[in-house]
Design a protein around this motif. Sequence first.
Motif, PDB file in Angstrom:
ATOM      1  N   GLN A  51       0.836  -1.203   0.000  1.00  8.82           N
ATOM      2  CA  GLN A  51       0.000   0.000   0.000  1.00  8.82           C
ATOM      3  C   GLN A  51       0.870   1.251   0.000  1.00  8.82           C
ATOM      4  N   ALA A 104       2.713  11.222   4.224  1.00 13.87           N
ATOM      5  CA  ALA A 104       1.380  11.509   3.682  1.00 13.87           C
ATOM      6  C   ALA A 104       0.662  10.197   3.374  1.00 13.87           C
ATOM      7  N   LEU A 140      -2.848   9.061   4.900  1.00 11.90           N
ATOM      8  CA  LEU A 140      -3.936   8.749   3.982  1.00 11.90           C
ATOM      9  C   LEU A 140      -4.548   7.381   4.303  1.00 11.90           C
ATOM     10  N   ILE A 141      -3.684   6.401   4.489  1.00 14.56           N
ATOM     11  CA  ILE A 141      -4.149   5.031   4.732  1.00 14.56           C
ATOM     12  C   ILE A 141      -4.879   4.945   6.086  1.00 14.56           C
ATOM     13  N   GLY A 144      -8.184   6.698   5.984  1.00 15.94           N
ATOM     14  CA  GLY A 144      -9.123   5.876   5.225  1.00 15.94           C
ATOM     15  C   GLY A 144      -9.685   4.761   6.098  1.00 15.94           C
ATOM     16  N   TYR A 145      -8.786   4.174   6.857  1.00 16.43           N
ATOM     17  CA  TYR A 145      -9.163   3.079   7.758  1.00 16.43           C
ATOM     18  C   TYR A 145     -10.162   3.553   8.822  1.00 16.43           C
ATOM     19  N   LYS A 176     -12.157   6.147   8.606  1.00 17.58           N
ATOM     20  CA  LYS A 176     -13.136   7.056   8.017  1.00 17.58           C
ATOM     21  C   LYS A 176     -14.550   6.895   8.562  1.00 17.58           C
TER      22      LYS A 176
END
Lengths: 481, 251
Positions: free
Chosen positions: A430, A443, A447-448, A451-452, A454
């Motif tokens: 990833q 970053a 981001l990951i 997202g997790y 969210k």
Amino acid sequence: MAKDNQVLEEITSKEYEHGWTVNLEADESPKGLSEDIVRFISSKKQEPEWLLEWRLKAFRSWQKMVEPKWANVKYPEINYQDIIYYSAPKQKAGPNKLSEVDPELIKTFEKLGISLTEQKRLTGIAVDAVIDSVSVATTFKEKLGELGVIFCSFSEAVREHPELVKKYLGSVVPMNDNYFAALNSAVFSDGSFCYIPKGVRCPMELSTYFRINAANTGQFERTLIVAEEGSYVSYLEGCTAPMRDENQLHAAVVELYAMKDAQIKYSTVQNWYPGDKNGKGGIYNFVTKRGLCAGDHSKISWTQVETGSAITWKYPSCILKGDYSMGEFYSVAVTNNYQQADTGTKMTHIGKNTRSRIVSKGISAGKSQNSYRGQVHVMKRATNSRNFSQCDSLLMGDKCGAHTFPYIDVENSSSKIEHEATTSKIGEDQIFYCLQRGIDEEAAVALIVNGYAKEVLSQLPMEFAVEAQKLLALTLEGSVG
Amino acid sequence: MLTIKNLKAKVEDKLILNGINLQVNAGEIHAIMGPNGSGKSTLASVLAGREDYEVTEGEVQFLGKNLLELDPDVRACEGIFLAFQYPVEIPGVSTVNFMKTALNKIREYRGQPSLDAVAFLQLMKEKMKLVEIDQSLLSRSLNEGFSGGEKKRNEIFQMAMLEPKLSILDETDSGLDIDALRIVANGVNKLRSKNNATIVVTHYQRLLEHIVPDFVHVLYKGKIVKSGGKELALELEAKGYDWIKNEMELV
């Protein structure tokens, strides 16, 4: 993978941002805990007799109780006689207007990005600011007052609305509920009180901001929110503390009371000082939070983003007493370095057709330990009830741990329970995928991780969601590398 | 644009690339073909900067820079794009959000201001048409639950968004049905210009019917053993890789 770990390490080793202290003159109690200290606190606050009696009863129960040891956390014995139980920034007794608040205090909160000056606040958020043991300012009081909404410090509520406090204090979390709740009941010094009258939809977010400043001090605040029939309120709490080498105890109690058709949304962004990279210092965050869906069709929703504290012991729960009532728990808990978190929820289904939903996202980095502990209890008469639980764990690096302890107890055959759990690692693949698109490692991790998380972050009020996203990235900064 | 000289790379102790030489100029399309395990995907990964491979010898120049010294994200910012053979899933991150982050990082690297939401959306709409991709797909979590074809189309969409100078398509045709293959190839052809170059890594000749290469190279045991024009791909298809293998054994 070596590179990966390096980035992980970098991201997780970012220093704590709110670690400063200010020189506020404080009015403190002597160290230690006794009936005299309880009386001292009560008299400092000029409390009525019934409240002193309540505190003393709590203190006596506490003396007979033992500290719970079942949580998956390790810490040295706490010396309860070595803690200062009352500390108040010195200022003219009880400021009535913001103009009377010590400018040093206003500066303190501005440093935290919280403006207490109402005209400066663009967004409609009313704030109650609590420093060490007392509330120092509450904003937008008049505006809320027009609607009959009461939002003030706990001390003020005791003075101005004793009948409400007397009726609801301890109605959801009894004074002898557990060790830390009993301790809090004996020595709590301030907190927020909030009352939403029948049919009123509170037009702005209410929020309390907690700051521990003084050394060797415990913080024991109490929050009580009562939502009358058909009302709605969204409430947010935030917290920070200075960097100190010793551990500080924070044992709060939050009680939510929702009548028929009422709805309470309670969000927390917890950023107490987590201790340094080697696990020195940090806040012990031992908190009891519980909501009672007393009326039919009522709803209580907990959202928490837990990034701070050396140890977190916290289970925001819902008692679903009213028929068709609903409880929700959305949680992101991040642990890094030597942090330990044992957090989750308890959903007790009593009424018929009650529903609960649990979404827990744990993120462990560094050498930390992160546990989800949750109980779903469906009682015999809670027919046709439903629960959905999802517990996900994300691991960063190979020195941390993630644990899940779900307890499910169903006493009837018409209810439905679903439990899903996953454990994953931030994959090298990833991160490489992000890098290949020009996104640097930090970053990429942000981001990951966002997202997790969210599904939980999207439950927060808009502007706090942005704050929380930044906080997540900051907490994990330096943890990939 | 890209000059590879005597490139050798190993993973753990196994030598996979054993002296690759390749020159790619702007405006060209190069196809790299070869049997399974010949090192095709490794070459793509090494160019993109994947850590699993250790370069032991040789050099790679990209637009005058020593590519091997650059971090993978810097290579991307310099204009190298890899369309992955197996695009990864990133739950909770939409393609839109992902592309916005990537595009603005690259723009930042180049000293350009960030695109605002309106300008970004406009650019996205334009590129969506190019690769015949649906907006609903782009709002979903990146690659999560995508079909094979959707994943590959999404890769080409990203390529269109980032406008790389050198695109490397790693077995983009694998797992595609004929319609998806056509759409992906159309996208690549439309993005072709005299200023950019493409390296197509593939096992089969099929993709090259749609993306017509200027040069075809055959990779075998980590070396380019044969180079030619587009007709070489047809010859390979007719004779099979055994032809190359036998020829090499004789040498």
